[in-house]
Design an enzyme around this catalytic site. Structure first.
Site, PDB file in Angstrom:
ATOM      1  CD  GLN A 193      -2.793  -8.033  -0.055  1.00 38.74           C
ATOM      2  OE1 GLN A 193      -2.677  -8.994  -0.507  1.00 38.74           O
ATOM      3  NE2 GLN A 193      -2.662  -8.163   1.235  1.00 38.74           N
ATOM      4  CG  HIS A 241     -10.183  -4.234   8.365  1.00 41.67           C
ATOM      5  ND1 HIS A 241      -9.434  -4.756   8.913  1.00 41.67           N
ATOM      6  CD2 HIS A 241     -11.663  -5.139   8.421  1.00 41.67           C
ATOM      7  CE1 HIS A 241      -9.613  -6.147   9.827  1.00 41.67           C
ATOM      8  NE2 HIS A 241     -11.359  -6.328   8.370  1.00 41.67           N
ATOM      9  CG  ASN A 256      -1.978  -0.729   0.830  1.00 44.36           C
ATOM     10  OD1 ASN A 256      -3.164  -0.156  -0.397  1.00 44.36           O
ATOM     11  ND2 ASN A 256      -2.168  -2.119   1.543  1.00 44.36           N
ATOM     12  CG  LEU A 295      -2.373   2.911  16.913  1.00 39.82           C
ATOM     13  CD1 LEU A 295      -3.002   3.723  15.851  1.00 39.82           C
ATOM     14  CD2 LEU A 295      -0.592   3.334  17.035  1.00 39.82           C
ATOM     15  CD  GLU A 332      -6.176  -3.504   1.125  1.00 36.11           C
ATOM     16  OE1 GLU A 332      -6.872  -4.307   3.145  1.00 36.11           O
ATOM     17  OE2 GLU A 332      -5.089  -3.764   1.082  1.00 36.11           O
TER      18      GLU A 332
HETATM   19  C1  GAR Z   1      -3.502  -5.032   3.450  1.00 39.31           C
HETATM   20  O1  GAR Z   1      -3.955  -5.586   2.699  1.00 39.31           O
HETATM   21  C2  GAR Z   1      -4.705  -4.225   4.571  1.00 39.31           C
HETATM   22  O2  GAR Z   1      -5.894  -4.147   4.868  1.00 39.31           O
HETATM   23  C3  GAR Z   1      -4.067  -5.823   6.030  1.00 39.31           C
HETATM   24  O3  GAR Z   1      -3.027  -5.166   6.885  1.00 39.31           O
HETATM   25  C4  GAR Z   1      -2.317  -5.638   4.244  1.00 39.31           C
HETATM   26  C5  GAR Z   1      -1.061  -5.109   4.893  1.00 39.31           C
HETATM   27  O4  GAR Z   1      -0.558  -4.928   2.855  1.00 39.31           O
HETATM   28  N1  GAR Z   1      -4.557  -4.531   7.002  1.00 39.31           N
HETATM   29  C6  GAR Z   1      -5.281  -5.247   8.287  1.00 39.31           C
HETATM   30  O5  GAR Z   1      -5.473  -6.652   8.474  1.00 39.31           O
HETATM   31  C7  GAR Z   1      -5.370  -4.250   9.340  1.00 39.31           C
HETATM   32  N2  GAR Z   1      -6.619  -4.511  10.208  1.00 39.31           N
HETATM   33  P1  GAR Z   1       0.460  -4.048   3.040  1.00 39.31           P
HETATM   34  O6  GAR Z   1       1.892  -4.318   3.840  1.00 39.31           O
HETATM   35  O7  GAR Z   1       1.313  -5.268   1.729  1.00 39.31           O
HETATM   36  O8  GAR Z   1       0.044  -2.935   2.708  1.00 39.31           O
END
Ligand code: GAR
Length: 208
Positions: free
Chosen positions: A171, A109, A15, A93, A174
C-alpha cells in the site's frame, strides 16, 4: 489544462488522500471534482470532505448493476468528469459504464498483474511463494483486474512477511504509484492498441 477526475471507492480512501495531496501541491494536472462511494461509512467520503471535495454515498440497495451505474454516471457527468479513478471499488462495473467512459477509467490493484487478480492479492502472493509482488495501475475494461497496464511498481516479499506486513508495504508503494500513473496517463494521452498502450508524448511516459 486540468483534467477533472471522479473517484469511486468502497473503502478507506488512503489512495485518494495521496492523490489529493499531489493535486493540492500542484504536481498533478488534475482536479478531483467528486468522490462517490457505495458504502455509507467509506473513509474516502470523509477524506474527500476534509479536502472540500463533494462526496456522496450512492446506495446500491435494491438496484441492478446498470441501474446503479446510471446513477454514478449522472453524478460524474454533472461535475464534468473526464477521467474516472477507482480506489478500492469492490463492485463490478457494468459494460454500460465501461463503454460510457471507454479507456477513461483507471484502477489500482495490489499485485503485479496478471498475477493474483481478484480478492486478497496479498494472501495469494504469500501462498504462491513469489519473491516479488507489487502494484499495478491499469485501464479498466469489461473484465476484472484485466485492462491494459499503465504503470507497475514492484515490492519484494520478505522472508518473515505476514499478510499485514506485506499489505502495508504494497500500500505504501501504491501511494506513490497511483498519482504518478494518473499524471503519466493525463500527460501521455495513451491510445489503447489491444493490450498495449501507444503513448503520445513518449518522453513523459518513461519511468525514471
Ligand atoms: C488498495 O490497496 C487497492 O489496491 C485495492 O483496495 C485498496 C484500497 O485502499 N484494490 C483492489 O484490490 C481492487 N482489485 P484505499 O481505499 O485505502 O485507497
Amino acid at each position: 489544462m486540468t483534467t477533472t477526475v471522479g473517484v469511486i471507492s468502497s473503502g478507506r480512501g488512503e489512495n485518494l488522500r495521496y492523490i489529493l495531496q499531489e493535486e493540492r501541491s500542484g504536481r498533478l494536472p488534475a482536479r478531483v471534482g467528486i468522490v462517490l462511494a457505495d458504502q455509507s461509512d467509506a473513509g474516502a467520503l470523509r477524506i474527500a470532505r476534509e479536502y472540500g471535495v463533494p462526496a456522496h454515498f450512492i446506495d446500491p440497495a435494491g438496484l441492478g448493476r446498470e441501474e446503479y451505474d446510471k446513477l454514478l454516471i449522472a453524478q460524474l457527468d454533472a461535475k464534468g468528469v473526464e477521467l474516472v479513478v477507482l480506489t478500492g471499488y469492490m463492485r463490478i462495473l457494468s459494460p454500460l459504464f465501461v463503454r460510457y467512459y471507454k479507456d477513461r477509467i483507471l484502477n489500482i490493484h495490489p499485485a503485479l498483474l496478471p498475477s493474483f487478480r481478484g480478492m486478497d492479492a496479498f494472501s495469494q502472493a504469500l501462498d504462491y511463494g513469489v519473491r516479488w509482488t507489487g502494484t499495478t495501475v491499469h485501464i479498466v475494461d469489461e473484465d476484472v483486474d484485466h485492462g491494459p497496464i499503465i504503470y507497475q511498481r514492484p515490492v519484494r516479499v520478505l522472508k518473515n512477511d505476514t499478510h499485514d506486513s506485506l499489505k502495508a508495504r504494497i500500500q505504501r508503494a501504491e501511494y506513490k504509484a497511483y498519482p504518478r500513473a494518473i499524471k503519466m496517463f493525463i500527460e501521455g494521452k495513451p491510445k489503447v492498441q489491444g493490450r498495449t498502450l501507444v503513448w503520445q508524448t513518449e518522453e513523459k511516459s518513461e519511468e525514471k
